[in-house]
Write an enzyme that holds these catalytic residues in place. Structure first.
Site, mmCIF file in Angstrom:
data_model
loop_
_atom_site.group_PDB
_atom_site.id
_atom_site.type_symbol
_atom_site.label_atom_id
_atom_site.label_comp_id
_atom_site.label_asym_id
_atom_site.label_seq_id
_atom_site.Cartn_x
_atom_site.Cartn_y
_atom_site.Cartn_z
ATOM 1 N N ARG A 211 0.109 5.536 -1.685
ATOM 2 C CA ARG A 211 -0.513 6.773 -1.171
ATOM 3 C C ARG A 211 -0.615 6.699 0.360
ATOM 4 N NH1 ARG A 211 -6.644 5.070 -3.036
ATOM 5 N NH2 ARG A 211 -7.307 4.408 -0.975
ATOM 6 N N SER B 5 -4.775 -0.542 14.118
ATOM 7 C CA SER B 5 -5.572 0.690 14.180
ATOM 8 C C SER B 5 -6.101 0.843 15.598
ATOM 9 C CB SER B 5 -6.751 0.571 13.204
ATOM 10 O OG SER B 5 -7.746 1.556 13.477
ATOM 11 N N GLY C 157 0.834 -1.205 0.000
ATOM 12 C CA GLY C 157 0.000 0.000 0.000
ATOM 13 C C GLY C 157 0.866 1.251 0.000
ATOM 14 N N VAL D 42 -1.946 -7.744 -2.826
ATOM 15 C CA VAL D 42 -1.308 -8.473 -1.716
ATOM 16 C C VAL D 42 -2.243 -9.482 -1.040
ATOM 17 C CG1 VAL D 42 0.541 -6.834 -1.219
ATOM 18 C CG2 VAL D 42 -1.701 -6.519 -0.139
ATOM 19 N N ASN E 124 1.253 -2.560 5.329
ATOM 20 C CA ASN E 124 0.420 -1.367 5.523
ATOM 21 C C ASN E 124 -0.900 -1.417 4.755
ATOM 22 O OD1 ASN E 124 -0.028 1.730 5.793
ATOM 23 N ND2 ASN E 124 0.125 1.387 3.577
ATOM 24 N N TYR F 248 -13.640 -4.402 9.955
ATOM 25 C CA TYR F 248 -12.378 -3.663 10.112
ATOM 26 C C TYR F 248 -11.786 -3.918 11.497
ATOM 27 C CZ TYR F 248 -9.161 0.316 9.542
ATOM 28 O OH TYR F 248 -8.046 1.116 9.426
ATOM 29 N N ALA G 288 -10.366 -7.458 11.706
ATOM 30 C CA ALA G 288 -9.078 -7.599 11.009
ATOM 31 C C ALA G 288 -7.956 -6.944 11.811
ATOM 32 C CB ALA G 288 -9.169 -6.965 9.619
ATOM 33 N N LYS G 289 -8.215 -5.757 12.338
ATOM 34 C CA LYS G 289 -7.152 -5.017 13.034
ATOM 35 C C LYS G 289 -6.826 -5.645 14.386
ATOM 36 C CE LYS G 289 -6.423 -2.012 9.780
ATOM 37 N NZ LYS G 289 -5.250 -2.243 8.913
#
Ligand code: NAD
Length: 251
Positions: free
Chosen positions: A17, A143, A14, A65, A91, A156, A159-160
């Site tokens: 950006r 995160s 990633g 990825v 990332n 989210y 996953a984090k």
């Protein structure tokens, strides 16, 4: 503190950006060669060129990825260009904000895959090359949503949070090889991932009210932290997570 990463190669997923770009630029400034991995050729080329313009060394490798085949191909291409990298920054990630009952299985899996499966695949591909060198660094992007949560973040946050577990277990597997494995857990940073929040005045105000520091994070602040974790000075930090959130999780 002057951090010198000369002679190191850093792979950054990633890296086209946002926080990945910021970490790539910071690590390049510290002297590391940079292998950018993402899907957008044009944006990758822009970051590569910007690093080269500042006197750094970077190349990009196009791949998804979450794909085992792409990761295997990219790993081969990176090794051919730079040799075995000693720094891996996992990332890449996506966020789909909606309530659990509205999620399709495909959407749920895509969020899990972008952060978690990609980290597994990249570690499996690159960690063996770090062994026996007396130095290695893996940084996984978790995160604040791996510690606390909000409505609409089931995938989210899952996953984090899972990344924190992967990080601890892998750190234990690699500690004797002097390879450190850590997470960074950012709070809100002003990147494309958050434009949907920043462009909505009500949501933007809600977010800022949750940040005791009263502002969005600046991507350069993640870059500095990544450089520190890659430095020799951080060799005793492993299996842990560093929150960088302006105080979001402190209350
Ligand atoms: P971003 O959306 O601006 O950038 C994400 C990058 O990941 C892009 O380069 C994208 O192309 C890449 N990517 C996504 N899926 C990919 C895939 N399958 N294959 C290859 N590349 C892929 O996001 P960002 O804000 O820079 O966030 C970077 C990381 O930090 C993410 O993991 C995100 O979850 C995490 N994070 C961000 C914030 C924030 O406030 N911005 C907060 C906490 C954690």
């Amino acid at each position: 503190m002057k951090i010198d990463l000369t002679g190191r190669t850093a792979v950054i997923t990633g890296g086209s950006r946002g926080l990945g770009e910021a970490m790539a630029k910071a690590l390049a400034e510290a002297g590391a060669w940079i292998a950018l991995v993402a899907r957008d050729t044009q944006k990758l080329a822009e970051v590569r060129d910007a690093i080269a313009k500042s006197g750094g060394v970077a190349e990009f490798f196009v791949g998804d990825v979450t794909s085992e085949a792409d990761v295997a191909r990219v790993a081969g291409e990176v090794k051919q260009r730079f040799g075995a990298p000693q720094i891996l920054v996992n990332n890449a990630g996506i966020n789909i904000r909606k309530n659990l009952v509205d999620y399709t299985l495909e959407e749920f899996r895509s969020v899990m895959d972008a952060s978690l499966t990609s980290t597994f695949l990249m570690c499996r591909a690159f960690v063996p090359g770090m062994k026996g060198t007396g130095y290695g660094r893996v940084i996984n992007m978790s995160s604040i949503m791996g510690h606390v949560s909000l409505p609409g973040r089931t995938a989210y946050s899952s996953a984090k949070t899972a990344l924190l577990g992967l990080t601890r277990a892998l750190a234990l597997e690699l500690a004797a090889d002097a390879i450190t494995v850590n997470c960074l857990s950012p709070g809100p940073f002003a990147t494309e991932m958050n434009t949907v929040v920043m462009n909505n005045p009500e949501l933007n105000a809600q977010f800022l009210a949750a940040v005791p520091a009263g502002r969005w994070g600046d991507a350069g602040e993640i870059g500095s932290l990544a450089c520190y974790l890659c430095s020799e000075a951080a060799g005793f930090i492993t299996g842990t997570d560093i929150l960088i959130d302006g105080g979001w999780t402190a209350h």
